[in-house]
Design an enzyme around this catalytic site. Structure first.
Site, PDB file in Angstrom:
ATOM      1  CB  SER A 179      36.126  28.178  42.954  1.00 24.43           C
ATOM      2  OG  SER A 179      36.597  29.132  42.031  1.00 24.43           O
TER       3      SER A 179
ATOM      4  CE  LYS B  12      48.928  49.057  33.792  1.00 22.37           C
ATOM      5  NZ  LYS B  12      49.753  47.916  34.239  1.00 22.37           N
TER       6      LYS B  12
END
Length: 338
Positions: A167, A219
């Site tokens: 990763s 948001k």
């Protein structure tokens, strides 16, 4: 007032003045020591010298008399010859990065690279011994950007993976000019994952209201306590896909021979498989590579360290012992980050 009393008071005044001056000096010394203790210190060790000393100690176990004197003389001459050739010899600087979820050592790695940038000659090389199973996107993006500084300046960067570069760890490894891995090192995991529990139904069951107020349509997409919507979920997945695409683009840019769509599905491979997929260039441990470089270059380990307080050192050692004990109980060959 009698003369002896005046003399006695004068003596007391001198003693008091001396004591005050001594306290001030000791306080200043302690302050300076505390200041230095909080500063990072650059530690540099010659791996050539260290290995030669160890080899000499080992050889001396079987030698005696003339043979021992001859061996010591030859070692001394060899070291002297290397010292004379040092200005022209290429140099290899070895850095270490052991990553946690937040890649907390990225800042120190960047400062180590900053120390080297103005000193490196065209025939020098930087070797990074990397171990990380990844973590937060922004943290490992920053760590990879530190290594990219070397590549952008055409400085030879070799990354050696002995255990794991997955990763975000693999994102860092891709900045390498050449990338080596041990046969069973864990490589890849080119993917992005996010997960969170949602307690909305539990709160609702107990008649607890939780409100999320935002200014801006996206948001907040998914929440821990509020009610999640399909629209918010889709937006969150879109954001994950966009992050994955950035990850893939970075890997492809640094390793153009990769079939990126084939290897960027979040899978992991061991070193031998990773070579055939061109995720790494060659099977080799960091020890073998540095032993090879030692024959042709001056090899130095370099690390910035900040002296830790005694309590922190003790607790760190205790945590290490506990971690080793837990790992001894963990099922063999299990991969915890999968």
């Amino acid at each position: 007032m009698p003369e002896f009393i005046l003399e006695y008071l004068g003596f007391l005044l001198k003693v008091l003045t001396f004591v005050i001056a001594l306290v001030i000096l000791l306080s200043l010394a302690a302050a300076i020591k505390r200041g230095r203790a909080g500063q990072e210190q650059l530690e540099i060790h010659s791996l050539n010298d260290r290995l030669e000393e160890q080899q000499e100690e080992l050889q001396e176990q079987w030698l005696e008399g003339k043979a021992l004197k001859k061996q010591r003389k030859e070692a001394k001459q060899k070291k002297k010859q290397r010292q004379e050739n040092k200005p022209e010899a290429p140099r290899v600087f070895v850095l270490d990065f052991k990553g946690d979820l937040a890649a907390t050592r990225a800042g120190a790695l960047g400062r180590e690279i900053t120390c080297l940038l103005d000193l490196l000659r065209p025939n020098d090389e930087v070797v990074l011994r990397l171990e990380s199973a990844g973590g937060f996107v922004h943290s490992y993006g920053y760590a990879a950007a530190q290594l990219q500084r070397l590549r952008d300046r055409q400085i030879r960067l070799t990354v050696c993976v002995d255990k794991v570069a997955a990763s975000g760890g693999y994102m860092m490894a891709c900045a390498a000019t050449q990338l080596f891995a041990a046969p069973f090192a864990v490589i890849g995991s080119i993917g992005v994952v996010a997960e969170m529990p949602n307690l909305h139904r539990l709160l609702k069951k107990h008649d607890v209201d939780y409100e999320v107020l935002t200014a801006g349509e996206y948001k907040r997409t998914l929440t821990l306590l509020g009610e999640n919507t399909e629209e918010g979920r889709r937006k969150f997945i879109d954001d994950l896909e966009a992050t994955h695409q950035l990850f893939k683009s970075y890997v492809q840019r640094n390793r153009p021979d990769l079939e990126i769509d084939k290897v960027a599905k979040g899978e992991i491979w061991y070193g031998e498989q990773a070579v055939s997929l061109k995720l790494v260039d060659q099977l080799m441990t960091s020890d073998d590579y540095l032993l090879k470089k030692r024959a042709e270059a001056e090899v130095f380990s370099l690390q910035l360290k900040k002296p830790a307080p005694l309590v922190e050192r003790v607790t760190s050692q205790a945590a290490g012992v506990l971690e080793q004990r837990l790992l001894s109980w963990w099922p063999k060959f299990q991969i915890p980050f999968r």
